[in-house]
Design a protein around this motif. Sequence first.
Motif, PDB file in Angstrom:
ATOM      1  N   THR A  96     -14.667 -10.497 -10.711  1.00 20.87           N
ATOM      2  CA  THR A  96     -14.800 -11.052 -12.066  1.00 20.87           C
ATOM      3  C   THR A  96     -14.075 -10.130 -13.039  1.00 20.87           C
ATOM      4  OG1 THR A  96     -16.950 -11.970 -11.498  1.00 20.87           O
ATOM      5  CG2 THR A  96     -16.387 -11.838 -13.847  1.00 20.87           C
TER       6      THR A  96
ATOM      7  N   TYR B 201     -15.381 -13.345 -24.639  1.00 20.02           N
ATOM      8  CA  TYR B 201     -14.417 -12.944 -23.626  1.00 20.02           C
ATOM      9  C   TYR B 201     -13.866 -14.171 -22.925  1.00 20.02           C
ATOM     10  CZ  TYR B 201     -16.466  -8.286 -24.129  1.00 20.02           C
ATOM     11  OH  TYR B 201     -16.906  -7.093 -24.602  1.00 20.02           O
TER      12      TYR B 201
ATOM     13  N   LEU C 247     -13.110  -9.682 -17.209  1.00 21.83           N
ATOM     14  CA  LEU C 247     -13.304 -10.073 -18.604  1.00 21.83           C
ATOM     15  C   LEU C 247     -12.125  -9.538 -19.409  1.00 21.83           C
ATOM     16  CD1 LEU C 247     -17.098  -9.454 -19.343  1.00 21.83           C
ATOM     17  CD2 LEU C 247     -15.985 -11.556 -18.610  1.00 21.83           C
TER      18      LEU C 247
ATOM     19  N   ARG D 193     -10.706 -12.419 -25.694  1.00 23.37           N
ATOM     20  CA  ARG D 193     -10.399 -13.833 -25.906  1.00 23.37           C
ATOM     21  C   ARG D 193      -9.463 -13.998 -27.101  1.00 23.37           C
ATOM     22  NH1 ARG D 193     -14.748 -18.386 -27.877  1.00 23.37           N
ATOM     23  NH2 ARG D 193     -13.298 -20.145 -27.998  1.00 23.37           N
TER      24      ARG D 193
ATOM     25  N   ARG E  31     -13.344 -15.155 -19.123  1.00 23.13           N
ATOM     26  CA  ARG E  31     -13.743 -14.712 -17.792  1.00 23.13           C
ATOM     27  C   ARG E  31     -12.840 -15.348 -16.744  1.00 23.13           C
ATOM     28  NH1 ARG E  31     -18.384 -17.745 -15.263  1.00 23.13           N
ATOM     29  NH2 ARG E  31     -16.553 -18.971 -14.700  1.00 23.13           N
TER      30      ARG E  31
ATOM     31  N   GLN F 194     -12.439 -15.532 -12.505  1.00 19.69           N
ATOM     32  CA  GLN F 194     -13.097 -15.233 -11.245  1.00 19.69           C
ATOM     33  C   GLN F 194     -12.207 -15.638 -10.081  1.00 19.69           C
ATOM     34  OE1 GLN F 194     -17.025 -16.967 -11.086  1.00 19.69           O
ATOM     35  NE2 GLN F 194     -17.971 -15.081 -11.805  1.00 19.69           N
TER      36      GLN F 194
ATOM     37  N   ARG G   1     -16.565 -16.877 -21.831  1.00 16.98           N
ATOM     38  CA  ARG G   1     -17.842 -16.192 -21.563  1.00 16.98           C
ATOM     39  C   ARG G   1     -18.268 -15.446 -22.817  1.00 16.98           C
ATOM     40  NH1 ARG G   1     -20.496 -13.446 -17.321  1.00 16.98           N
ATOM     41  NH2 ARG G   1     -22.572 -12.978 -18.124  1.00 16.98           N
TER      42      ARG G   1
END
Length: 948
Positions: free
Chosen positions: A801, A738, A803, A806, A740, A742, A721
Amino acid sequence: MIRSRLFHRLFSTMLIVVGSFSAAVYLLVVPLVQSRAYTIELNASGAILDNVFTMATKIKGGLEEQRSLTEASYKQQLRSIVQLAAGYVDWVFGQRDCGEISDSEARRLVFEGLRSMKYGRDDYIWVTDYYSNLLSHPDPEFQGKNAADFRDQSGNTIIPMIISTARAWGEGFHTYPWRRAKGGSTEQKISYFRDLPEHRLVVGTGAYLADIDAEVERRKSVAIEDLRQVLRAIRIGVAGYVYIFDARNNMVIHPNPNIEGSEFSGLTNPQSGRSIADELKAAADSGEPVYYLWDKPSDPGHYVYQKISWVRHFSGFDWYIASSVYVEDLRRSAEELSNRIILLTILILLVGITMAWMGARRLVRPLRRLVDTAAQVQAGDLTARTGITSDDEIGILAAGLDTMIDRVQDNIATLDSRVRDRTIELEDSNRRLQTAIGQQNRAQAALAETEARQRLILDAIPAAIAYLDGDQTIRFANQRWADLMRRDKSEVIGRLLADVVGRSAHGVLAPYLDQTHQGEPVTFEYAFPFGDDSQNMVTKNTLIPELANGEASGGMFVLSLDVTAERETERRLMEAQRLNAVGQLSGGLAHDFNNLLSIIIGNLAAARERYGDVAGLDDYLEPAQRAGRRGADITSRLLAFSRRQPLKPQPVDVALLIRDMAVLLRRSLPSSIQMDIADEGLSCWAIADPNQLENALVNLALNAKDAMPDGGSLRMSAAIRVLDAPEQFDEMAPAGDYLRIQVEDSGHGFAAAAAAHAFEPFFTTKEGGSGLGLSMVYGFVKQSHGFIRIDSRPGCGAIVTILLPRAEPVSQDQAPVSAKVDQAWPGRLALVAEDNADVRRVMRRQLVELGFSVVEAESGDEAWDLAQQIDGLHLVVSDIVMPGLSGTELAKRLKTARPEIAIVLISGFAMDDSVVGSDIIVLGKPWDKRDLIDAIAKAGQVLGEATG
């Protein structure tokens, strides 16, 4: 040197002393030696006999100890074999559980594999179920048979007794009669067995006691042979020796191979006519020597030479240990010794004269060097040294003189060094002052630039502006004000304010409008309730009256600012601050509870070990221990929420981790819940602690399961993301790259009130829930520098969600499996530093049980003082949070001053490497004895790597 008066005096005195000593030795010692040498030689033979008796006693004690060690070694080997077999069973049934093989194939592989295992002297592994059916046994006679009626010599059942013991205690040892394999005889056998309750099996193996006895007997034969070699090498006088015979008059050890092993009861003493063997036995009881006639190797067959023997009875092996020596040899030794003393006296006289000359010369020479060195120093030569390094009084005097010279020289050098250092400090201070002035000038320039930029921004702030005349008709409005009303600009101008904002809104605004008509500026906030589902818009409005000749003309200017985001940010900030305060309180409570739990769990474990045999007591201790461990789990969750749980962030493939978790989760979820793992086909890497990330996802999955009691769908996904602009999560997430994650379910969702408190510890809407699941997830995400958000409406499910930062993909090396440490440290010295007396008492008791000698300290300062004074200190165990010197500071000092000491820190707060260092082992509170052993062993390994 020869002309030295001190040399002449010393040498003359030494000559007189040496001459007098030599004359005294000749006149006094020689007659005494001649009169007592015989007695000394006679007693020496008795002393040698006593030494041999002591050797036999040690052999006996060593064999008894060896039997105990051999039996313990066999038991440890049996434990290892059963542990290997249990691991094999778990591995095969694990394949079955994964669906790789069928149940029947798994059972066939387990029983046939164990039946084929052999070790030692045809020893084997057996397996029985809870009904005494031998499912695996190498003997066809027992394979597949029911052994419920197999009994020992006392009539007790064998296999049922083993099964009941295994199910009650998990493992154990049992001794019983059993036939050897391949049709052998029935002998006593000791077996070790272990219960495998998840498979309803008992696995065991054993060893025959006769094998242990044979090993001990073999070692006894080796010890006797070593004793034989020692005795053959012993000589008493010229031809005397030591021999051993047993109670049946069999010669066990004799230096003459022709006599050794023979039965000599028929040999008689020509002097008394009695059996020599009987006289020797009688002497062993009376403690008196035996005199008898015997021949010589140089004159065999003529038993006319008198011998003397001392005899002692060794009841351990029923032996008679005797010494034998010719009386003539004892007298000859006295004569030879007298002659040697006369020769030695002459040598002493010559050596004494030589040593007197050398000693006087050796004593005068360093004194002369001291005089010369003192003269050089007096002349101003501070480089002069005596060069004397002896450890006598002259050496001490020389060292003192050299030290005085060094101190004078060092004081002069130190004074010069201080002047140079002070000059350098002044120059450095001047440079720092110049640097500070430059930095201040740059800061002032930057401040001026910032103020200019802020003025420009304030001039260009977007605002909604309008003008109302006296009857509240809108005469002017900019586009932003029209957008605020969600109308076109042409639809606003020329209309009454009440028609634009609505009658209900106008009723709320009327008091402010009336106040402005009276000439007073008014500022207030108002939330526009739009009819759709969008969020209310909060505006900050300023009404400025239009003045004409200093009086209100009836018109007014309207300035409206959209502060919806600001108010939402304030609300979220207050919520975050409240969660942070709750987290700090939770962390402090967890620390205090960890101290209490350390005392409770440590004392319960000690009570269970010490009083485990008390009937019925374990029924009270075991639930208390479970409750203590449950409390430890709760404090661990509190630490996770308060962001004090230690993390080991590293690049982790989140997509792979989710796929691996799915296998476990699908088995844990009911069949009514359909789990879907979205595979984006991309490399999804993030910076996080993989273990804590997995725990967080499991918590979210279990929460989703509880939200779907009637079934539903659960979906997990991971994707990259990229935020081009900040986005609202639990707080504003800045733009950036990031990963992400979920977790989406179709459950009953969150109510608005529940969603507002979802991340608070102990808040739960589930009956019997702990309220720490989502708070632990929240703490992990924030500690990992990430963001979290819950999107949900009642009855429409929920989407959580996350974050995370990364990471770029990295190659994954397989991590080595750490080995469990199970050992003790007998005779080692340990120092325990802990301000809580009860916690310190628990730690001291466990260290003493591991073999340590323990010294205690109530603070870090006291521990540091003790560590500097105690030699041989092997281990320091210290609390981190203590009055005065902290545990981490104590560890840093010890690593510098005493690097040979292993260090283990303990704390109710979990610490990460950034606080205590990667080379310091931290033991969390509460702990059990196994955790302490592992921590000490790891500290030793770290110390070995650091010093290796």
